[in-house]
Design a protein around this motif. Structure first.
Motif, PDB file in Angstrom:
ATOM      1  N   PRO A  22      -5.300  -6.681   4.690  1.00 47.93           N
ATOM      2  CA  PRO A  22      -5.904  -8.027   4.106  1.00 47.93           C
ATOM      3  C   PRO A  22      -6.623  -7.693   2.765  1.00 47.93           C
ATOM      4  CG  PRO A  22      -6.376  -8.173   6.474  1.00 47.93           C
ATOM      5  CD  PRO A  22      -5.872  -6.791   6.264  1.00 47.93           C
ATOM      6  N   ALA A  23      -6.385  -8.399   1.688  1.00 48.40           N
ATOM      7  CA  ALA A  23      -6.910  -8.083   0.335  1.00 48.40           C
ATOM      8  C   ALA A  23      -8.082  -7.894   0.212  1.00 48.40           C
ATOM      9  CB  ALA A  23      -6.572  -8.986  -0.785  1.00 48.40           C
ATOM     10  N   GLU A  24      -8.999  -8.500   1.077  1.00 47.65           N
ATOM     11  CA  GLU A  24     -10.428  -8.479   0.758  1.00 47.65           C
ATOM     12  C   GLU A  24     -10.974  -7.088   1.560  1.00 47.65           C
ATOM     13  OE1 GLU A  24      -9.103 -11.163   2.172  1.00 47.65           O
ATOM     14  OE2 GLU A  24      -9.393 -12.334   0.179  1.00 47.65           O
ATOM     15  N   GLU A  25     -10.150  -6.944   2.740  1.00 53.53           N
ATOM     16  CA  GLU A  25     -10.617  -5.593   3.425  1.00 53.53           C
ATOM     17  C   GLU A  25     -10.068  -4.274   2.467  1.00 53.53           C
ATOM     18  OE1 GLU A  25      -9.305  -3.520   7.413  1.00 53.53           O
ATOM     19  OE2 GLU A  25      -9.234  -5.686   7.427  1.00 53.53           O
ATOM     20  N   PHE A  26      -8.959  -4.264   1.975  1.00 54.88           N
ATOM     21  CA  PHE A  26      -8.297  -3.363   1.180  1.00 54.88           C
ATOM     22  C   PHE A  26      -9.182  -2.970  -0.194  1.00 54.88           C
ATOM     23  CE2 PHE A  26      -5.913  -1.814  -2.296  1.00 54.88           C
ATOM     24  CZ  PHE A  26      -5.863  -0.303  -2.093  1.00 54.88           C
ATOM     25  N   THR A  27      -9.575  -4.304  -0.929  1.00 56.26           N
ATOM     26  CA  THR A  27     -10.225  -3.990  -2.045  1.00 56.26           C
ATOM     27  C   THR A  27     -11.668  -3.291  -1.782  1.00 56.26           C
ATOM     28  OG1 THR A  27      -9.300  -6.107  -3.062  1.00 56.26           O
ATOM     29  CG2 THR A  27     -11.320  -5.202  -4.052  1.00 56.26           C
ATOM     30  N   ALA A  28     -12.398  -3.870  -0.772  1.00 55.99           N
ATOM     31  CA  ALA A  28     -13.691  -3.140  -0.458  1.00 55.99           C
ATOM     32  C   ALA A  28     -13.395  -1.762  -0.113  1.00 55.99           C
ATOM     33  CB  ALA A  28     -14.314  -3.838   0.542  1.00 55.99           C
ATOM     34  N   MET A  29     -12.511  -1.434   0.800  1.00 62.71           N
ATOM     35  CA  MET A  29     -12.441  -0.208   1.221  1.00 62.71           C
ATOM     36  C   MET A  29     -11.879   1.041   0.092  1.00 62.71           C
ATOM     37  SD  MET A  29      -9.834   2.428   1.985  1.00 62.71           S
ATOM     38  CE  MET A  29      -8.378   1.253   1.623  1.00 62.71           C
ATOM     39  N   PHE A  30     -11.035   0.403  -0.683  1.00 63.02           N
ATOM     40  CA  PHE A  30     -10.689   1.203  -1.662  1.00 63.02           C
ATOM     41  C   PHE A  30     -11.781   1.648  -2.780  1.00 63.02           C
ATOM     42  CE2 PHE A  30      -8.937   1.266  -6.283  1.00 63.02           C
ATOM     43  CZ  PHE A  30      -7.973   2.553  -6.293  1.00 63.02           C
TER      44      PHE A  30
END
Length: 143
Positions: free
Chosen positions: A103-111
Motif C-alpha cells: 500500500p502506498a501509505e505504508e511504502f512511503t513511510a517505510m521508504f
C-alpha cells in the motif's frame, strides 16, 4: 557573558551559498510535506561530508544542504516526480521492485524512514528564488 569575541570572528569561516557540484553526505531528514497550495512533496536535508572546495576556499564538510521534490497535482505532469524519487532510491541502493503491491501509505513511510541517516551522493545547483540565489539539492547518485 559576552556573545562573541574578535578571535571567534576571525576564526569563523564566511559561508556563502554552496557552489554547484557533486557532494556526498548523510541524509538527516526526509519528510513528506504539503505546500500551502495543496501540492504534495518530500523535503530533504543532508549534511555534507565531502564536496568540492568552495570558491571562497572553504571546505563544505559539515554544511547542510536542502532540497524538495514536488508532485504535480496534474497527473500528466507527475512523471518528473516519480523519476526523481526513483533516482533517490537508486542513490540508496534500494530495489523498488521488491515493494510492488505494498500500500502506498505504508511504502512511503517505510521508504522515507529507511533512507534517513544513510550516506548518498547528491548534486547541488544554484537557483534564483524570491529574488535571491540559493543552493538546492537537485539530483542524486549512489556512492
Amino acid at each position: 557573558m559576552s556573545l562573541f569575541d574578535a578571535q571567534a570572528l576571525v576564526d569563523a569561516p564566511v559561508n556563502t551559498i554552496l557552489d554547484e557540484g557533486r557532494y556526498s553526505g548523510k541524509l538527516l531528514k526526509a519528510k513528506q510535506v504539503t505546500s500551502g497550495g495543496g501540492t504534495s512533496g518530500i523535503e530533504l536535508e543532508a549534511e555534507i561530508t565531502v564536496g568540492p572546495i568552495q570558491k571562497n576556499q572553504a571546505d563544505p564538510a559539515g554544511r547542510h544542504a536542502f532540497g524538495s521534490i514536488w508532485k504535480s497535482q496534474d497527473p500528466s505532469k507527475q512523471k518528473a516526480f516519480f523519476s526523481q524519487v526513483h533516482a533517490l532510491a537508486d542513490a540508496f541502493h534500494i530495489d523498488l521492485a521488491q515493494f510492488v503491491g505494498m500500500p502506498a501509505e505504508e511504502f512511503t513511510a517505510m521508504f522515507l524512514e529507511s533512507i534517513v541517516g544513510k550516506d548518498f551522493g547528491f548534486v547541488i545547483v544554484q537557483e534564483k528564488y524570491n529574488g535571491k540565489f540559493r543552493a538546492k539539492i537537485d539530483g542524486f547518485f549512489p556512492l
